[in-house]
Design a protein around this motif. Structure first.
Motif, PDB file in Angstrom:
ATOM      1  N   UNK A 167       0.734  -1.264  -0.097  1.00 24.67           N
ATOM      2  CA  UNK A 167      -0.064   0.147   0.039  1.00 24.67           C
ATOM      3  C   UNK A 167       0.892   1.313   0.026  1.00 24.67           C
ATOM      4  N   UNK A 168       2.151   1.338   0.646  1.00 25.36           N
ATOM      5  CA  UNK A 168       2.813   2.358   0.849  1.00 25.36           C
ATOM      6  C   UNK A 168       3.434   2.453  -0.507  1.00 25.36           C
ATOM      7  N   UNK A 169       4.178   1.468  -1.212  1.00 23.65           N
ATOM      8  CA  UNK A 169       4.455   1.546  -2.487  1.00 23.65           C
ATOM      9  C   UNK A 169       3.342   2.083  -3.587  1.00 23.65           C
ATOM     10  N   UNK A 170       2.420   1.504  -3.478  1.00 22.59           N
ATOM     11  CA  UNK A 170       1.141   1.898  -4.273  1.00 22.59           C
ATOM     12  C   UNK A 170       0.961   3.751  -4.320  1.00 22.59           C
ATOM     13  N   UNK A 171       0.803   3.855  -2.818  1.00 23.66           N
ATOM     14  CA  UNK A 171       0.511   5.533  -2.707  1.00 23.66           C
ATOM     15  C   UNK A 171       1.674   6.217  -3.136  1.00 23.66           C
ATOM     16  N   UNK A 172       2.943   5.892  -2.991  1.00 24.12           N
ATOM     17  CA  UNK A 172       4.162   6.291  -3.533  1.00 24.12           C
ATOM     18  C   UNK A 172       4.152   6.563  -4.988  1.00 24.12           C
TER      19      UNK A 172
ATOM     20  N   UNK B 166       3.931   9.700  -7.836  1.00 18.89           N
ATOM     21  CA  UNK B 166       4.683   9.851  -9.118  1.00 18.89           C
ATOM     22  C   UNK B 166       3.851   9.920 -10.439  1.00 18.89           C
ATOM     23  N   UNK B 167       2.773   9.215 -10.452  1.00 22.17           N
ATOM     24  CA  UNK B 167       1.748   9.217 -11.511  1.00 22.17           C
ATOM     25  C   UNK B 167       1.098  10.666 -11.697  1.00 22.17           C
ATOM     26  N   UNK B 168       0.655  11.176 -10.551  1.00 18.30           N
ATOM     27  CA  UNK B 168      -0.074  12.297 -10.486  1.00 18.30           C
ATOM     28  C   UNK B 168       1.049  13.638 -10.814  1.00 18.30           C
ATOM     29  N   UNK B 169       2.309  13.363 -10.619  1.00 14.87           N
ATOM     30  CA  UNK B 169       3.360  14.452 -10.704  1.00 14.87           C
ATOM     31  C   UNK B 169       3.349  14.619 -12.298  1.00 14.87           C
TER      32      UNK B 169
ATOM     33  N   UNK C   3      -8.640   3.248  -8.871  1.00 13.65           N
ATOM     34  CA  UNK C   3      -7.897   2.683  -7.797  1.00 13.65           C
ATOM     35  C   UNK C   3      -6.547   3.591  -7.433  1.00 13.65           C
ATOM     36  N   UNK C   4      -5.619   2.883  -6.693  1.00 10.21           N
ATOM     37  CA  UNK C   4      -4.554   3.958  -6.745  1.00 10.21           C
ATOM     38  C   UNK C   4      -3.685   4.443  -7.795  1.00 10.21           C
ATOM     39  N   UNK C   5      -3.519   3.599  -8.843  1.00 15.75           N
ATOM     40  CA  UNK C   5      -3.035   3.585  -9.951  1.00 15.75           C
ATOM     41  C   UNK C   5      -3.837   3.741 -10.970  1.00 15.75           C
ATOM     42  N   UNK C   6      -3.628   4.239 -12.172  1.00 12.96           N
ATOM     43  CA  UNK C   6      -4.418   4.296 -13.035  1.00 12.96           C
ATOM     44  C   UNK C   6      -4.011   4.024 -14.543  1.00 12.96           C
ATOM     45  N   UNK C   7      -4.711   3.621 -15.416  1.00  9.75           N
ATOM     46  CA  UNK C   7      -4.094   3.194 -16.877  1.00  9.75           C
ATOM     47  C   UNK C   7      -4.517   4.626 -17.756  1.00  9.75           C
ATOM     48  N   UNK C   8      -5.290   5.640 -17.029  1.00 15.28           N
ATOM     49  CA  UNK C   8      -5.258   6.904 -17.907  1.00 15.28           C
ATOM     50  C   UNK C   8      -4.298   7.861 -17.539  1.00 15.28           C
ATOM     51  N   UNK C   9      -3.961   8.825 -18.493  1.00 15.06           N
ATOM     52  CA  UNK C   9      -2.910   9.781 -18.469  1.00 15.06           C
ATOM     53  C   UNK C   9      -3.253  10.771 -19.399  1.00 15.06           C
ATOM     54  N   UNK C  10      -3.029  12.084 -19.268  1.00 13.30           N
ATOM     55  CA  UNK C  10      -3.236  13.178 -20.106  1.00 13.30           C
ATOM     56  C   UNK C  10      -2.272  14.329 -19.783  1.00 13.30           C
ATOM     57  N   UNK C  11      -1.810  14.842 -20.771  1.00 12.58           N
ATOM     58  CA  UNK C  11      -0.938  16.257 -20.748  1.00 12.58           C
ATOM     59  C   UNK C  11      -0.993  16.990 -21.841  1.00 12.58           C
TER      60      UNK C  11
ATOM     61  N   UNK D  62       0.367  -2.688 -13.874  1.00 18.00           N
ATOM     62  CA  UNK D  62       0.773  -3.126 -15.345  1.00 18.00           C
ATOM     63  C   UNK D  62       0.284  -1.967 -16.158  1.00 18.00           C
ATOM     64  N   UNK D  63      -1.049  -1.534 -16.190  1.00 22.06           N
ATOM     65  CA  UNK D  63      -1.562  -0.521 -16.898  1.00 22.06           C
ATOM     66  C   UNK D  63      -0.915   0.858 -16.524  1.00 22.06           C
ATOM     67  N   UNK D  64      -0.772   1.030 -15.211  1.00 25.48           N
ATOM     68  CA  UNK D  64      -0.239   2.211 -14.793  1.00 25.48           C
ATOM     69  C   UNK D  64       1.434   2.322 -15.170  1.00 25.48           C
ATOM     70  N   UNK D  65       2.067   1.423 -15.124  1.00 23.93           N
ATOM     71  CA  UNK D  65       3.424   1.252 -15.633  1.00 23.93           C
ATOM     72  C   UNK D  65       3.556   1.783 -17.185  1.00 23.93           C
ATOM     73  N   UNK D  66       2.580   1.235 -18.031  1.00 23.49           N
ATOM     74  CA  UNK D  66       2.636   1.634 -19.456  1.00 23.49           C
ATOM     75  C   UNK D  66       2.158   3.010 -19.334  1.00 23.49           C
ATOM     76  N   UNK D  67       1.304   3.539 -18.969  1.00 25.88           N
ATOM     77  CA  UNK D  67       0.855   4.856 -19.154  1.00 25.88           C
ATOM     78  C   UNK D  67       1.753   6.044 -18.677  1.00 25.88           C
ATOM     79  N   UNK D  68       2.419   5.590 -17.621  1.00 31.37           N
ATOM     80  CA  UNK D  68       3.496   6.424 -17.111  1.00 31.37           C
ATOM     81  C   UNK D  68       4.738   6.507 -18.154  1.00 31.37           C
ATOM     82  N   UNK D  69       4.968   5.224 -18.570  1.00 31.01           N
ATOM     83  CA  UNK D  69       6.016   5.292 -19.619  1.00 31.01           C
ATOM     84  C   UNK D  69       5.668   5.845 -20.883  1.00 31.01           C
ATOM     85  N   UNK D  70       4.460   6.006 -21.144  1.00 21.03           N
ATOM     86  CA  UNK D  70       3.947   6.778 -22.412  1.00 21.03           C
ATOM     87  C   UNK D  70       3.946   8.014 -22.135  1.00 21.03           C
ATOM     88  N   UNK D  71       3.740   8.447 -20.795  1.00 22.72           N
ATOM     89  CA  UNK D  71       3.709   9.903 -20.679  1.00 22.72           C
ATOM     90  C   UNK D  71       5.220  10.604 -20.725  1.00 22.72           C
TER      91      UNK D  71
END
Length: 378
Positions: free
Chosen positions: A139-144, A148-151, A173-181, A203-212
């Motif tokens: 849970x701590x890792x997910x919040x961290x 990062x994702x919100x940043x 959830x804590x992590x999202x597959x959506x991202x915008x910029x 998994x979805x959050x890692x890809x969305x972060x990578x894409x961002x």
């Protein structure tokens, strides 16, 4: 028969003399000798405390002593020691025996070996503690990771003079597959995107972060070409046998000098144009990124007017199932955006997405929701 029954019982049975000093044992059965390893001869005349040792819980011993002193029934579980030094968990039940005038003359003790159960309980407790610790760390890792994702979301509030650009980002959830910029290109142009990775979770959050990160570091020339950007994404992020992940994306360029908005869509929900009392969606064909090798993406160019509002959103805004099981839908989304036309751009987005959430049984979404709004100032 009574003597044979007591002797052959599986449990240890003892009788202590309550009238004699230190309450010595005056009877033990064969079950007691099998349980403890002490012979009858070694046991008789001794107080049963010889089974206690350094690991015996003092609190349980105290409870036992208080019950004996108060001459009442008691049941405790103690870690006891056999003659060979090995330990076992003993569920000890003592019961006072009284004579015809109510005087306690003896204590009957029943000893049962509950080691296997206690060991299983201790292992289960340790396992639960380990799981709790692991869950807390996760849970701590997910919040961290969520921070990062919100940043990665836009931090500016003003991008071009003469426009308002606002957004909402609602992970389920804590992590999202959506991202915008939004990327400022120059004094008259900004590029933007809204993308939605298939699935949820890490998994979805890692890809969305990578894409961002990948999109933010793309060349300036590529950032100004919506179709070429989607084609470039498709080349670099092809669906593979391991991840089975793809994503939809709407990528656009706002040009205030030409007063146009150019965009292309890779399987993403249709952008919406709100112009006065009129509202329409722009349906563009195009496969999601990663599904086919050579998709054909089309460029749509909208000539803008003062007061126009354009909304780009992820499918969570229209595919959210309501209390009856019916999806919110594009028609109702457009109805809400029209109804909130007089509100500020941010309020219009917030009110519309609140209506989406309020349509559910618990006010929560089962999918990530993102919405980007652009307004040409009147």
């Amino acid at each position: 028969m009574k003597e044979r029954a007591l002797a052959s019982a599986a449990e240890g049975i003892t009788i202590a003399d309550a009238m004699a000093p230190d309450r010595p044992l005056i009877y033990v059965n064969e079950g007691f000798t099998r349980l403890t390893g002490f012979s009858i001869e070694e046991t008789l005349g001794s107080n049963c405390r010889f089974l206690q040792g350094p690991e015996t819980d003092p609190a349980a011993v105290r409870e036992l002593r208080e019950a004996i002193a108060e001459e009442r029934k008691c049941e405790v579980e103690l870690l006891n020691y056999r003659k060979d030094g090995s330990t076992f968990w003993n569920r000890l039940s003592i019961t006072p025996v009284r004579n015809e005038v109510g005087q306690t003359t003896h204590f009957v003790g029943i000893q049962s070996d509950v080691t296997r159960r206690r060991v299983a309980e201790l292992r289960l407790r340790d396992l639960n503690e380990s799981l709790r610790s692991a869950n807390d760390k996760m849970q701590r890792d997910l919040r961290a990771a969520a921070k990062i994702q919100h940043a990665l979301l836009p931090t500016q509030t003003e991008f071009l003079s003469g426009t308002s650009i606002r957004w909402a980002y609602l992970p389920c959830d804590e992590l999202a597959g959506d991202i915008l910029d939004i990327f400022p290109i120059d004094a008259n142009r900004v590029a933007f995107y809204v993308l939605d990775v298939s699935g949820h979770g890490v998994q979805a959050a890692l890809l969305s972060t990578t894409l961002s990160r990948w999109l933010s570091r793309s060349s300036l020339e590529l950032k100004t070409q919506p179709v070429e950007m989607l084609e470039h994404l498709n080349v670099n992020f092809q669906l593979d046998g391991d991840s089975q992940q793809f994503f939809t994306c709407c990528y656009g360029l706002l040009d205030l000098r030409a007063l146009t908005l150019s965009f292309a869509s890779a399987g993403h929900p249709s952008p919406i144009l709100l112009r006065g009392s009129n509202i329409r969606e722009f349906q563009l064909p195009g496969f999601p990124v990663g599904v086919v090798a050579n998709p054909e993406y089309e460029l749509e160019i909208i000539e803008l007017r003062q007061g126009d509002r354009i909304f780009v959103y992820s499918d969570g805004a229209i595919e959210q199932a309501g209390q009856t099981g019916q999806q919110f839908g594009i028609a109702r989304l457009m109805q809400e955006l029209s109804a909130n036309r007089s509100a500020s751009l941010q309020s219009s987005i917030d009110l519309t997405l609140r209506a989406v959430l309020n349509s559910t049984s618990d006010g929560n979404s089962d999918d990530d929701i993102s919405m980007l709004g652009i307004e040409i100032d009147a």
